[in-house]
Design a protein around this motif. Sequence first.
Motif, PDB file in Angstrom:
ATOM      1  N   LYS A 160      80.231  -4.465 -88.821  1.00 18.39           N
ATOM      2  CA  LYS A 160      80.048  -5.191 -90.094  1.00 18.39           C
ATOM      3  C   LYS A 160      78.569  -5.472 -90.305  1.00 18.39           C
ATOM      4  CE  LYS A 160      83.054  -6.849 -92.307  1.00 18.39           C
ATOM      5  NZ  LYS A 160      83.714  -6.416 -93.558  1.00 18.39           N
ATOM      6  N   HIS A 176      76.536  -8.160 -92.264  1.00 13.14           N
ATOM      7  CA  HIS A 176      77.278  -8.046 -93.528  1.00 13.14           C
ATOM      8  C   HIS A 176      77.591  -9.438 -94.077  1.00 13.14           C
ATOM      9  CE1 HIS A 176      80.394  -6.941 -96.419  1.00 13.14           C
ATOM     10  NE2 HIS A 176      79.950  -5.698 -96.314  1.00 13.14           N
ATOM     11  N   ASP A 178      80.105 -10.634 -95.418  1.00 16.54           N
ATOM     12  CA  ASP A 178      81.463 -11.115 -95.152  1.00 16.54           C
ATOM     13  C   ASP A 178      81.615 -11.764 -93.775  1.00 16.54           C
ATOM     14  OD1 ASP A 178      82.222 -10.148 -97.593  1.00 16.54           O
ATOM     15  OD2 ASP A 178      83.217  -8.346 -96.832  1.00 16.54           O
ATOM     16  N   THR A 180      80.934 -14.425 -90.876  1.00 14.59           N
ATOM     17  CA  THR A 180      80.467 -15.800 -90.719  1.00 14.59           C
ATOM     18  C   THR A 180      79.381 -15.875 -89.655  1.00 14.59           C
ATOM     19  OG1 THR A 180      82.100 -16.339 -89.015  1.00 14.59           O
ATOM     20  CG2 THR A 180      82.773 -16.647 -91.325  1.00 14.59           C
TER      21      THR A 180
END
Length: 261
Positions: A160, A176, A178, A180
Motif C-alpha cells: 500500500k 498510501h 488509505d 492508517t
Amino acid sequence: MSSQGDINWHDWIEGSWTVLCSHPADFTPVCTSELAALTGLHEEFAKRRTKVAALSCNSVDLHQLWIPDIESMEMARGQAVQFPIIADPYKAIATMYGMIERGAGGDREAGLPAHSCRGVFFIDPQKRLSASFLYPGTTGRDFTEVLRVLDSLQICASHKVATPAGWNNGDTLFVHPDVTDEKADADFKRRGFRGIFRKRKGFSVEAVPSGARYLRETDIPDGHRRNNRADIKKHLAHMVFPTLLILAGAVSERFLQVLRF
C-alpha cells in the motif's frame, strides 16, 4: 500467428506481468530502433519476471525478414530477439484492443490511421490493464521509462504505497492515503544509509505549510530493491578505495618532502 508460432494470448500471459508494444508496420526506422532497444533490455524484463511481446500490422513472413535488421542495431547489444512479434496485417487485434489513435492521419484503404498503432500496454498477472502509453510515429519510446513504470506498478500492486514524481527504484515512497499511521508504523520500515545500517520502524512525515500529515514517506520494501546491499557495498568500495589510494599518494609525497629537508 506470431514470429514464434501460434500464441493463445490468455494462456501465454497466465500468471505473469506482461508488456505489449504495438507498431504500425515492419521496416520503419523508429519501430526498428525500439524493438532493438527492447531486445537489448531482455535481462531487465526477466529480472522483473515480465513477459514482453510486440505487435506489428504486417504478416509473419515480413516479421521474419525484419528481425535480422532489429538484431543488427547497436541498441540490441548483440542479443537475439527473444519475444514474439504478433502478426496483425488487418489491424483486427489493434482495433479490438484500442491501440489505434483515430484522427492522426492516413490509411484510406482500411479507414484507419496507418501510423498511430504505437501503444505500450502493461498487463498485470490477473490479466488487467494496469497502464498504457500512446506514442506518435515520430517519437521513439523510452524503455527506461517503461521499466520505471513497471517497477512502480509491481511495487504498488504488492504494497500500500505510491511513487512520487520522477521516482526510480530505490527512492523514497509515499505511504498510501488509505493506510492508517498505526498500520504504516507496523508494516513499513525506514532504513539508514541506503539500507546498510539498521532499519527502524514506520515512516516519516514531510512538513508542509498546511500542517496536514499526508506526505508520509517510507522506504522500498524488501524484495523490490534493484540495488541490493551487496551491490551498494560494491559501489561504496569502488568509491572508497580510489580515494584511499589518492590520500596515500598525497601522504607519501608529503613524507618525501619532509625527508628532503
